[in-house]
Structure formats: structure tokens, C-alpha cells
Design a protein around this motif. Structure first.
Motif, PDB file in Angstrom:
ATOM      1  N   ASN A 128       0.864  -1.172   0.000  1.00  0.00           N
ATOM      2  CA  ASN A 128       0.000   0.000   0.000  1.00  0.00           C
ATOM      3  C   ASN A 128       0.899   1.219   0.000  1.00  0.00           C
ATOM      4  O   ASN A 128       1.939   1.233   0.671  1.00  0.00           O
ATOM      5  CB  ASN A 128      -0.893   0.015   1.246  1.00  0.00           C
ATOM      6  N   ALA A 129       0.517   2.244  -0.751  1.00  0.00           N
ATOM      7  CA  ALA A 129       1.368   3.425  -0.845  1.00  0.00           C
ATOM      8  C   ALA A 129       0.539   4.694  -0.829  1.00  0.00           C
ATOM      9  O   ALA A 129      -0.596   4.731  -1.319  1.00  0.00           O
ATOM     10  CB  ALA A 129       2.208   3.366  -2.121  1.00  0.00           C
ATOM     11  N   MET A 141       6.755   9.268  -1.765  1.00  0.00           N
ATOM     12  CA  MET A 141       6.021   8.009  -1.778  1.00  0.00           C
ATOM     13  C   MET A 141       6.313   7.297  -0.466  1.00  0.00           C
ATOM     14  O   MET A 141       7.465   7.079  -0.113  1.00  0.00           O
ATOM     15  CB  MET A 141       6.467   7.128  -2.938  1.00  0.00           C
ATOM     16  N   GLU A 142       5.251   6.964   0.249  1.00  0.00           N
ATOM     17  CA  GLU A 142       5.378   6.203   1.479  1.00  0.00           C
ATOM     18  C   GLU A 142       4.720   4.851   1.254  1.00  0.00           C
ATOM     19  O   GLU A 142       3.528   4.779   0.970  1.00  0.00           O
ATOM     20  CB  GLU A 142       4.693   6.935   2.636  1.00  0.00           C
ATOM     21  N   VAL A 146       2.044  -2.851   6.430  1.00  0.00           N
ATOM     22  CA  VAL A 146       0.701  -2.840   6.986  1.00  0.00           C
ATOM     23  C   VAL A 146       0.313  -1.370   7.044  1.00  0.00           C
ATOM     24  O   VAL A 146       1.163  -0.516   7.307  1.00  0.00           O
ATOM     25  CB  VAL A 146       0.692  -3.445   8.409  1.00  0.00           C
ATOM     26  N   ILE A 147      -0.951  -1.059   6.820  1.00  0.00           N
ATOM     27  CA  ILE A 147      -1.382   0.343   6.771  1.00  0.00           C
ATOM     28  C   ILE A 147      -0.857   1.094   7.991  1.00  0.00           C
ATOM     29  O   ILE A 147      -1.196   0.783   9.124  1.00  0.00           O
ATOM     30  CB  ILE A 147      -2.918   0.441   6.673  1.00  0.00           C
ATOM     31  N   ARG A 152       8.272   3.012   4.625  1.00  0.00           N
ATOM     32  CA  ARG A 152       9.499   3.569   4.061  1.00  0.00           C
ATOM     33  C   ARG A 152       9.080   4.705   3.131  1.00  0.00           C
ATOM     34  O   ARG A 152       8.149   4.555   2.338  1.00  0.00           O
ATOM     35  CB  ARG A 152      10.241   2.499   3.282  1.00  0.00           C
ATOM     36  N   THR A 153       9.775   5.832   3.236  1.00  0.00           N
ATOM     37  CA  THR A 153       9.445   6.993   2.412  1.00  0.00           C
ATOM     38  C   THR A 153      10.592   7.305   1.465  1.00  0.00           C
ATOM     39  O   THR A 153      11.757   7.240   1.854  1.00  0.00           O
ATOM     40  CB  THR A 153       9.152   8.224   3.306  1.00  0.00           C
ATOM     41  N   GLN A 154      10.242   7.616   0.227  1.00  0.00           N
ATOM     42  CA  GLN A 154      11.210   8.020  -0.793  1.00  0.00           C
ATOM     43  C   GLN A 154      10.713   9.288  -1.459  1.00  0.00           C
ATOM     44  O   GLN A 154       9.506   9.498  -1.575  1.00  0.00           O
ATOM     45  CB  GLN A 154      11.354   6.962  -1.889  1.00  0.00           C
ATOM     46  N   THR A 155      11.646  10.109  -1.923  1.00  0.00           N
ATOM     47  CA  THR A 155      11.283  11.293  -2.694  1.00  0.00           C
ATOM     48  C   THR A 155      11.747  11.081  -4.126  1.00  0.00           C
ATOM     49  O   THR A 155      12.924  10.829  -4.372  1.00  0.00           O
ATOM     50  CB  THR A 155      11.925  12.563  -2.104  1.00  0.00           C
ATOM     51  N   TRP A 156      10.813  11.163  -5.063  1.00  0.00           N
ATOM     52  CA  TRP A 156      11.097  11.007  -6.481  1.00  0.00           C
ATOM     53  C   TRP A 156      11.105  12.386  -7.118  1.00  0.00           C
ATOM     54  O   TRP A 156      10.385  13.289  -6.671  1.00  0.00           O
ATOM     55  CB  TRP A 156      10.049  10.129  -7.143  1.00  0.00           C
TER      56      TRP A 156
END
Length: 160
Positions: A128-129, A141-142, A146-147, A152-156
Motif C-alpha cells: 500500500n502506498a 512516496m510512502e 501494513v497500513i 518507508r518513504t522516498q522522494t522522487w
């Protein structure tokens, strides 16, 4: 008896119609406006700089497909990299280039937010993101196991 039921039914219809016609009380807070999918559409580079994903409409939502890989061929075989960790044996030979990583992206609760699923070819799993715009050229994007847990968070970055 029939007249009484008819009168009660008519009264309920009038009451329901009147209730629907009334405006809800104002609490001086504007209702959130759903995000516009076009804001997130485009080509995005992942944080490590080795993958580009194009987010575009697909059906009633948005999807994201790999359009470029820094290393697109397996160094040992020279063959295109494949989805070798997919749990479905029939899908393990499909090339990573063109693979759909993001599925069912839909506007979230606030402008500039989306929810959907992200596929990790390294693990062969969907997560789930949540996505949120961080200015016009960055998206966070996180992805969570499990909700709300183990995230994990990334920056695109948008590619022009």
C-alpha cells in the motif's frame, strides 16, 4: 390503516426531501478538494537515479510503468533484466522495462495526495502506498507493509 400508512410515507418523503435540500451548517472550514490526477502525471526518477517511471491514466485511475533503467540488462547474461522475484512463476520472465510498478493511483483526501499500490520487483511484493506532491517537481512516496506500520518513504524527482 392504508390511509395512515400512506400519510406516514408521504410525510417521510417530504421530511427527507426537505432535509436533503438544506445546506449543512457552516463551520467556516472549506471542504477538501479532491486532487487532480494530472498533477502527478509525468516521468519520475527514483532517489537512486537508476529507474524512471511514467505515471499516466489507465482506466479510472493512474498507473506507473518503468520507462528507463540505468542498467537494463543483466551483467552476467547480457539479457534484459526480468521480474525474477515475482511469486508467480509465469511472470518471472517478463522484462522490467515496461513493467507496471504503480497501480490504482487515485486522488487522496487533500489536493496533491494519492493512494495506490506499489510493486517492488526486488521483493516480488505489492505494498500500500501514499503519494504526496512536495512542490511541482517532487513527489514523496510512502509504502507500508501494513497500513501505517513498517513504512518507508522516498522522494522522487520529476524528469523534464
Amino acid at each position: 390503516m392504508k390511509r395512515a400508512l400512506a400519510a406516514i410515507g408521504a410525510s417521510l418523503m417530504v421530511t427527507a426531501t426537505a432535509a436533503l435540500a438544506q445546506k449543512p451548517p457552516s463551520n467556516n472550514k472549506p471542504m477538501p478538494v479532491p486532487a487532480q490526477p494530472a498533477e502527478v502525471a509525468g516521468v519520475w526518477l527514483n532517489p537512486t537515479g537508476n529507474t524512471r517511471v511514467r505515471i499516466s491514466p489507465c482506466g479510472p485511475a493512474l498507473c506507473g510503468n518503468i520507462t528507463w533503467l540505468k542498467i537494463s540488462n543483466d551483467p552476467q547474461t547480457g539479457e534484459p533484466l526480468t521480474d525474477k522475484n515475482n511469486p508467480d512463476p509465469a511472470s518471472r520472465n517478463r522484462p522490467l522495462l515496461g513493467l507496471q510498478l504503480l497501480t490504482d493511483l487515485k486522488p487522496g483526501r487533500a489536493a496533491g495526495e494519492w493512494t495506490g499500490k506499489v510493486y517492488s520487483p526486488n521483493e516480488g511484493k505489492f505494498y500500500n502506498a501514499n503519494f504526496s506532491m512536495d512542490g511541482p517537481n517532487e513527489i514523496k512516496m510512502e509504502a507500508c507493509l501494513v497500513i501505517g506500520l513498517l513504512c518507508r518513504t522516498q522522494t522522487w524527482t520529476r524528469v523534464n
